[in-house]
Scaffold this motif. Structure first.
Motif, PDB file in Angstrom:
ATOM      1  N   THR A 355      21.426 -26.572 -24.308  1.00  0.00           N
ATOM      2  CA  THR A 355      22.528 -27.296 -24.933  1.00  0.00           C
ATOM      3  C   THR A 355      23.498 -26.319 -25.584  1.00  0.00           C
ATOM      4  O   THR A 355      23.160 -25.174 -25.879  1.00  0.00           O
ATOM      5  N   LEU A 356      24.704 -26.797 -25.835  1.00  0.00           N
ATOM      6  CA  LEU A 356      25.734 -26.002 -26.495  1.00  0.00           C
ATOM      7  C   LEU A 356      26.646 -26.936 -27.277  1.00  0.00           C
ATOM      8  O   LEU A 356      27.028 -27.999 -26.777  1.00  0.00           O
ATOM      9  N   ARG A 357      26.989 -26.530 -28.495  1.00  0.00           N
ATOM     10  CA  ARG A 357      27.917 -27.299 -29.317  1.00  0.00           C
ATOM     11  C   ARG A 357      29.266 -26.596 -29.333  1.00  0.00           C
ATOM     12  O   ARG A 357      29.345 -25.388 -29.509  1.00  0.00           O
ATOM     13  N   VAL A 358      30.327 -27.355 -29.162  1.00  0.00           N
ATOM     14  CA  VAL A 358      31.682 -26.818 -29.234  1.00  0.00           C
ATOM     15  C   VAL A 358      32.559 -27.815 -29.978  1.00  0.00           C
ATOM     16  O   VAL A 358      32.449 -29.028 -29.788  1.00  0.00           O
ATOM     17  N   GLY A 359      33.388 -27.279 -30.859  1.00  0.00           N
ATOM     18  CA  GLY A 359      34.301 -28.122 -31.617  1.00  0.00           C
ATOM     19  C   GLY A 359      35.725 -27.924 -31.158  1.00  0.00           C
ATOM     20  O   GLY A 359      36.087 -26.849 -30.652  1.00  0.00           O
ATOM     21  N   ALA A 360      36.559 -28.952 -31.293  1.00  0.00           N
ATOM     22  CA  ALA A 360      37.970 -28.850 -30.919  1.00  0.00           C
ATOM     23  C   ALA A 360      38.804 -29.768 -31.795  1.00  0.00           C
ATOM     24  O   ALA A 360      38.375 -30.876 -32.123  1.00  0.00           O
ATOM     25  N   GLU A 361      39.969 -29.278 -32.178  1.00  0.00           N
ATOM     26  CA  GLU A 361      40.904 -30.058 -32.976  1.00  0.00           C
ATOM     27  C   GLU A 361      42.078 -30.456 -32.096  1.00  0.00           C
ATOM     28  O   GLU A 361      42.952 -29.645 -31.806  1.00  0.00           O
ATOM     29  N   ALA A 362      42.069 -31.694 -31.611  1.00  0.00           N
ATOM     30  CA  ALA A 362      43.112 -32.186 -30.720  1.00  0.00           C
ATOM     31  C   ALA A 362      43.976 -33.218 -31.429  1.00  0.00           C
ATOM     32  O   ALA A 362      43.465 -34.073 -32.154  1.00  0.00           O
ATOM     33  N   THR A 363      45.272 -33.136 -31.225  1.00  0.00           N
ATOM     34  CA  THR A 363      46.197 -34.096 -31.819  1.00  0.00           C
ATOM     35  C   THR A 363      47.243 -34.497 -30.788  1.00  0.00           C
ATOM     36  O   THR A 363      47.478 -33.787 -29.801  1.00  0.00           O
ATOM     37  N   GLN A 364      47.868 -35.638 -31.035  1.00  0.00           N
ATOM     38  CA  GLN A 364      48.914 -36.124 -30.142  1.00  0.00           C
ATOM     39  C   GLN A 364      50.260 -35.989 -30.864  1.00  0.00           C
ATOM     40  O   GLN A 364      50.451 -36.517 -31.957  1.00  0.00           O
ATOM     41  N   VAL A 365      51.180 -35.256 -30.248  1.00  0.00           N
ATOM     42  CA  VAL A 365      52.503 -35.013 -30.815  1.00  0.00           C
ATOM     43  C   VAL A 365      53.558 -35.448 -29.802  1.00  0.00           C
ATOM     44  O   VAL A 365      53.598 -34.945 -28.678  1.00  0.00           O
ATOM     45  N   ASN A 366      54.383 -36.437 -30.216  1.00  0.00           N
ATOM     46  CA  ASN A 366      55.433 -36.959 -29.320  1.00  0.00           C
ATOM     47  C   ASN A 366      54.866 -37.393 -27.972  1.00  0.00           C
ATOM     48  O   ASN A 366      55.456 -37.144 -26.916  1.00  0.00           O
ATOM     49  N   GLY A 367      53.689 -38.011 -28.023  1.00  0.00           N
ATOM     50  CA  GLY A 367      53.074 -38.529 -26.803  1.00  0.00           C
ATOM     51  C   GLY A 367      52.320 -37.502 -25.991  1.00  0.00           C
ATOM     52  O   GLY A 367      51.682 -37.846 -24.993  1.00  0.00           O
TER      53      GLY A 367
END
Length: 395
Positions: A355-367
């Motif tokens: 197993t592997l854990r990965v984090g990500a910070e995703a956001t929606q900007v202007n669609g």
């Protein structure tokens, strides 16, 4: 008949994550190899032992897998606010070329450690004890990677108790931050090059498959395991011993590359094996990893398998892990749906070795979806250092 003798080139053999490669300082390369071109490619192929029709790399430093057929060049950074420039070459095993189209996430870990080993980081920035923050410019994809390298008595701390599935022995933990990892410098500039979270991908000879195509970490084509006749629990031998299966995966990869605009003709894919990656995902179920350890469905959010250079990877490429974490953070992608849907800032996925854990910070900007950072932990260890020898007329 006289033959040209071998030459010695200073080099360091390093494991980074679940990969290993031959590392060079730019200034240590033969002069004609200090610039991109045929001489550099020929040198790296000879170092690794490619092209090798036996696919064994007996006469070189390679290990005859995509995880072990790698060369890296590091130099003082040409970019402001960075310590080193890191250039990565994926050496083909049986064909005469080096693919410079992408990064190796696993060796990004080793790049941070090697920057210290090689004296490329300002000594004033290296603590006597603690963590050195190494600012890496990934030259292949024009992105920033931050490596948090542990230091003891002014030297890289390599031993430790951090365990990484796919690596036999524990070592010291190195935390990697991939900043703004989407787009990868490809034309179009969108994390989702097609403009869609899920596409109907027409694959000649196979049919139409649902696919999520993303450029984050590395361009990757995700499909559902069930749609191509798999469970997501497969190990290397289940795929790599089946030429027909490998051909199907390559057909899907080529179709995805065309749809993503990475190539203009299908023929171009033969010289661009490193990107895009092809991966398949599934909802969690119990399975037995390659080490014999049971991975329980309750321990992971989803299952993921990925191919690299035409073969199923024994664990997971670091860059593909970034793609998995990023896609999982965007509601509606196939990866997100396999993980149960909804908003997520991190996932733990099952791969062939564990197993592997990965984090990500995703956001929606202007669609438009964008990711500001992806984070994961790996480790690195110098295996050997000194000189690598190659015939003087090899390049």
């Amino acid at each position: 008949m006289a033959h040209v003798p071998q030459i010695k080139v200073p080099a360091t053999y390093i494991r980074g994550g679940t990969s290993k490669g031959v590392f060079f300082r730019l200034q240590d390369l033969p002069e004609r190899c200090q610039v991109p071109g045929e001489a550099r490619d020929k040198l790296f192929m000879r170092v690794i032992g490619s092209p090798d029709p036996y696919s064994a790399h007996i006469d070189g430093m390679g290990g005859a897998t995509s995880s072990t057929s790698k060369c890296v060049i590091l130099s003082k950074s040409s970019q402001p606010d960075h310590d080193v420039d890191y250039l990565y070459g994926q050496v083909s095993i049986d064909k005469a070329f080096v693919d410079w189209s992408g990064n190796c996430g696993n060796l990004s870990t080793a790049a941070g450690a090697f920057a210290l080993h090689a004296g490329l980081v300002d000594p004033a920035r290296i603590p006597q004890n603690g963590t050195c923050v190494v600012r890496i410019w990934q030259a292949n994809i024009q992105k920033t990677i931050i490596a948090h390298v542990p230091v003891t008595n002014g030297q890289v701390q390599e031993t430790g108790d951090f365990e990484l599935d796919g690596v036999t022995f524990p070592a010291a933990e190195i935390v990697l931050e991939f900043l703004d990892p989407s787009d990868d410098g490809e034309e179009g500039g969108s994390m989702f090059p097609t403009g869609n979270l899920v596409d109907d991908l027409e694959v000649p000879g196979i049919g139409t498959l649902k696919a999520t195509m993303i450029s984050a970490g590395i361009p990757t084509v995700f499909v559902e395991a069930e749609a191509i006749g798999y469970k997501g629990t497969e190990l290397r031998e289940d795929i790599n011993t089946n030429p027909e299966a490998l051909a199907r995966f390559e057909a899907i990869r080529v179709a995805g590359a065309l749809r993503m605009g990475l190539i203009k003709t299908a023929e171009e894919a033969a010289t661009r094996q490193h990107t895009p990656k092809i991966a398949f995902v599934a909802k969690p179920v119990d399975y037995l990893s390659s080490s014999g350890k049971t991975v329980s469905a309750g321990d992971v959010d989803l299952l993921a398998r990925a191919l690299s250079m035409g073969k199923l990877h024994h664990a997971m490429m670091g860059t593909a892990a970034v793609a998995i974490g990023t896609a999982a953070a965007v509601p509606g992608t196939l990866v997100n749906l396999a993980a149960g849907g909804g908003e997520r800032s991190a996932v733990r996925f099952g791969h062939p070795s564990g197993t592997l854990r990965v984090g990500a910070e995703a956001t929606q900007v202007n669609g438009e979806w964008t990711v500001t950072k992806a984070i994961m932990s790996r480790s690195a260890r110098v295996l050997m250092e000194g000189w690598v020898r190659v015939p003087g007329d090899a390049f």
